[in-house]
Design an enzyme around this catalytic site. Sequence first.
Site, PDB file in Angstrom:
ATOM      1  N   ASP A   1       0.653  -1.026   0.211  1.00 55.17           N
ATOM      2  CA  ASP A   1       0.067  -0.035   0.024  1.00 55.17           C
ATOM      3  C   ASP A   1       0.993   1.147  -0.125  1.00 55.17           C
ATOM      4  OD1 ASP A   1      -2.358   1.685   0.591  1.00 55.17           O
ATOM      5  OD2 ASP A   1      -1.533   1.745   2.640  1.00 55.17           O
TER       6      ASP A   1
ATOM      7  N   ASP B   1      -0.456   5.279   0.642  1.00 59.18           N
ATOM      8  CA  ASP B   1      -0.758   6.132   1.711  1.00 59.18           C
ATOM      9  C   ASP B   1      -0.826   5.678   3.028  1.00 59.18           C
ATOM     10  OD1 ASP B   1      -1.183   8.597  -0.121  1.00 59.18           O
ATOM     11  OD2 ASP B   1      -2.682   7.200  -0.945  1.00 59.18           O
TER      12      ASP B   1
END
Length: 212
Positions: free
Chosen positions: A4, A6
Amino acid sequence: MLWDMDGTLVDTEPYWIDAEYRLVGRHGGTWSEAHSLNLVGNDLIDSGHYIREHGSVDLTPEEIVEELLDDVVAQLEGEVPWRPGARELLAEATAAGVPCALVTMSYTRFVTPILAQLPGGTFTEIVTGDTVSQGKPHPEPYLKAAKLLGVHPEECVAIEDSDPGTTSAVAAGCTVLVIPNHVPVSAGERRFHRDTLAGLTLADLSRLDPTS
C-alpha cells in the site's frame, strides 16, 4: 511483496486531510477529523461520494477527486513524507530480487512524483485506483497485482495500514503485515500487527505464518 502507499510507504494522510478541509471550505460546507478518518484507505470515488454527502459539496464525486488530487500533488512537490523503515525494506527486497508491486487507491498522477524519488525498478508492477473497476476493500486491486507479478495471492505478503486495505488483501488471499498509522486496524485471520517497519527485514516477513 505488495505495498500500500498512503500511510504505509508515505505518510500522506495529513496531506489528504488538509486538502479535504480546504475543498469543503471553498464550497461552503463543514468538515471534521472524524469524517477524514472515515476515508482512510478507501477508494477515491467512494471518498468523493462521501465528501459530497457529508461535506455538502455541490460537485460530482469525480470533480471532488480531481480537486483533492490537485491539492495533494502540490503538497508533494514540497516534500514526500516517507514512513520509517519503508525505503530500507524496499531496498532490501530489490537487492534480493523480490518482486514488489504498489497497490494504491491513489491515481497515477499522484503516484508519479513519489515513484520519481525511488530507484528505478523498485516496483515491478503498479496498481492504482484509476486502473481497477472496484477499489479497496474489494479484493480486485490485490488480485490484479498478484496476477501482474505472475504469482498466487497466497504467496504474497501485503503491507497495509488501514482496515479497507487489509480487508482487500485478506479477501484476495494474501498474508498481511499491518502497520497501523492514523486509524486502528482490527485483528483477524492472516493479519500480523507490528508498530513500525523500522528495523524489519525480509527474514522477519518470511516468518509470518498465515496458519497461526
